[in-house]
Motif scaffolding. Structure first.
Motif, PDB file in Angstrom:
ATOM      1  N   ARG A 147       0.859  -1.179   0.000  1.00  0.00           N
ATOM      2  CA  ARG A 147       0.000   0.000   0.000  1.00  0.00           C
ATOM      3  C   ARG A 147       0.900   1.235   0.000  1.00  0.00           C
ATOM      4  O   ARG A 147       1.880   1.305   0.738  1.00  0.00           O
ATOM      5  N   GLU A 148       0.538   2.196  -0.831  1.00  0.00           N
ATOM      6  CA  GLU A 148       1.292   3.442  -0.863  1.00  0.00           C
ATOM      7  C   GLU A 148       0.841   4.312   0.315  1.00  0.00           C
ATOM      8  O   GLU A 148      -0.290   4.781   0.358  1.00  0.00           O
ATOM      9  N   ALA A 149       1.728   4.477   1.290  1.00  0.00           N
ATOM     10  CA  ALA A 149       1.413   5.239   2.502  1.00  0.00           C
ATOM     11  C   ALA A 149       1.559   6.741   2.266  1.00  0.00           C
ATOM     12  O   ALA A 149       0.869   7.540   2.892  1.00  0.00           O
ATOM     13  N   ALA A 150       2.462   7.104   1.398  1.00  0.00           N
ATOM     14  CA  ALA A 150       2.704   8.490   0.995  1.00  0.00           C
ATOM     15  C   ALA A 150       3.369   8.412  -0.376  1.00  0.00           C
ATOM     16  O   ALA A 150       3.775   7.334  -0.805  1.00  0.00           O
ATOM     17  N   GLU A 151       3.474   9.517  -1.028  1.00  0.00           N
ATOM     18  CA  GLU A 151       4.047   9.494  -2.376  1.00  0.00           C
ATOM     19  C   GLU A 151       5.412   8.818  -2.374  1.00  0.00           C
ATOM     20  O   GLU A 151       6.344   9.257  -1.704  1.00  0.00           O
ATOM     21  N   GLY A 152       5.486   7.684  -3.086  1.00  0.00           N
ATOM     22  CA  GLY A 152       6.734   6.952  -3.223  1.00  0.00           C
ATOM     23  C   GLY A 152       7.100   6.063  -2.048  1.00  0.00           C
ATOM     24  O   GLY A 152       8.132   5.404  -2.084  1.00  0.00           O
ATOM     25  N   VAL A 153       6.298   6.025  -0.998  1.00  0.00           N
ATOM     26  CA  VAL A 153       6.580   5.185   0.174  1.00  0.00           C
ATOM     27  C   VAL A 153       5.532   4.085   0.240  1.00  0.00           C
ATOM     28  O   VAL A 153       4.357   4.349   0.480  1.00  0.00           O
ATOM     29  N   TRP A 154       5.974   2.859   0.011  1.00  0.00           N
ATOM     30  CA  TRP A 154       5.088   1.702  -0.018  1.00  0.00           C
ATOM     31  C   TRP A 154       5.388   0.823   1.181  1.00  0.00           C
ATOM     32  O   TRP A 154       6.558   0.598   1.524  1.00  0.00           O
ATOM     33  N   VAL A 155       4.323   0.323   1.830  1.00  0.00           N
ATOM     34  CA  VAL A 155       4.484  -0.543   2.995  1.00  0.00           C
ATOM     35  C   VAL A 155       3.853  -1.902   2.718  1.00  0.00           C
ATOM     36  O   VAL A 155       2.853  -2.006   2.015  1.00  0.00           O
ATOM     37  N   ALA A 156       4.474  -2.929   3.292  1.00  0.00           N
ATOM     38  CA  ALA A 156       3.972  -4.295   3.131  1.00  0.00           C
ATOM     39  C   ALA A 156       2.763  -4.506   4.032  1.00  0.00           C
ATOM     40  O   ALA A 156       2.804  -4.195   5.227  1.00  0.00           O
ATOM     41  N   VAL A 157       1.690  -5.014   3.454  1.00  0.00           N
ATOM     42  CA  VAL A 157       0.501  -5.460   4.178  1.00  0.00           C
ATOM     43  C   VAL A 157       0.179  -6.844   3.623  1.00  0.00           C
ATOM     44  O   VAL A 157       0.755  -7.261   2.616  1.00  0.00           O
ATOM     45  N   PHE A 158      -0.708  -7.558   4.279  1.00  0.00           N
ATOM     46  CA  PHE A 158      -0.998  -8.908   3.842  1.00  0.00           C
ATOM     47  C   PHE A 158      -2.475  -9.098   3.603  1.00  0.00           C
ATOM     48  O   PHE A 158      -3.322  -8.465   4.246  1.00  0.00           O
ATOM     49  N   ALA A 159      -2.797  -9.960   2.646  1.00  0.00           N
ATOM     50  CA  ALA A 159      -4.178 -10.273   2.283  1.00  0.00           C
ATOM     51  C   ALA A 159      -4.348 -11.790   2.296  1.00  0.00           C
ATOM     52  O   ALA A 159      -3.366 -12.532   2.108  1.00  0.00           O
ATOM     53  N   PRO A 160      -5.572 -12.264   2.519  1.00  0.00           N
ATOM     54  CA  PRO A 160      -5.812 -13.720   2.440  1.00  0.00           C
ATOM     55  C   PRO A 160      -5.333 -14.250   1.087  1.00  0.00           C
ATOM     56  O   PRO A 160      -5.557 -13.632   0.051  1.00  0.00           O
ATOM     57  N   ARG A 161      -4.634 -15.389   1.150  1.00  0.00           N
ATOM     58  CA  ARG A 161      -4.116 -15.992  -0.072  1.00  0.00           C
ATOM     59  C   ARG A 161      -5.215 -16.766  -0.767  1.00  0.00           C
ATOM     60  O   ARG A 161      -5.903 -17.577  -0.159  1.00  0.00           O
ATOM     61  N   LEU A 162      -5.373 -16.489  -2.030  1.00  0.00           N
ATOM     62  CA  LEU A 162      -6.365 -17.195  -2.840  1.00  0.00           C
ATOM     63  C   LEU A 162      -5.767 -18.513  -3.301  1.00  0.00           C
ATOM     64  O   LEU A 162      -4.610 -18.585  -3.669  1.00  0.00           O
ATOM     65  N   ALA A 163      -6.544 -19.546  -3.273  1.00  0.00           N
ATOM     66  CA  ALA A 163      -6.072 -20.894  -3.645  1.00  0.00           C
ATOM     67  C   ALA A 163      -5.589 -20.985  -5.038  1.00  0.00           C
ATOM     68  O   ALA A 163      -5.219 -20.445  -5.829  1.00  0.00           O
TER      69      ALA A 163
END
Length: 148
Positions: A132-148
């Motif tokens: 997810r882009e937290a601010a211009e040019g700064v991306w942070v890792a987040v996690f989502a349910p893995r689809l089979a």
């Protein structure tokens, strides 16, 4: 964390320095990096210049791209947070995940399918990294349910 004139303080942005720049540059490219020790072989996250397991120095610890796979260790649905910009995102799911490579990581789980955040989550659930882009040019890792 710095603020400019007329800018509200932000509590979700990293302080990027020469050491962590490879991590944040990779995140902007959609890759999660870990550090792995060449002495004991253990991976760790958050990035440190030394190995927290055996204390090997930075000449023995290198960056590697993680698989992006994780399992959910624990989570909490945050309904109120007074620190900007978290309040605007509430409710959200703060979580701890076990990365496939071994380390635990604090993060956020996104992309739930239910009306109530966190309702579909369960311990051991398979997740995958997204960014997810937290601010211009700064991306942070987040996690989502893995689809089979």
């Amino acid at each position: 964390m710095s603020t400019g004139a007329g800018t509200a303080a932000r509590f979700d942005l990293p302080e990027i320095d020469d050491f962590t720049r490879p991590y944040w540059d990779a995140a902007a490219e959609g890759r999660l990096l870990l550090r792995r020790c060449g002495e004991c072989g253990k991976a760790h996250h958050y990035p440190r210049e030394f190995c927290p397991a055996c204390w090997a120095g930075e000449d023995r610890v290198t960056w590697e791209t993680a698989s992006g796979r994780a399992t959910l260790y624990t989570w909490s649905v945050i309904h109120r947070n007074d620190l900007p910009p978290f309040g605007a995102r509430a409710p959200y799911v703060a979580a701890v995940v076990d990365l496939a490579e071994g380390p635990r990581m604090m993060t956020e789980v996104v992309g739930g399918v239910g009306a109530e955040p966190g309702a579909e989550l369960r311990v051991g659930m398979e997740l995958e990294v997204t960014f997810r882009e937290a601010a211009e040019g700064v991306w942070v890792a987040v996690f989502a349910p893995r689809l089979a």
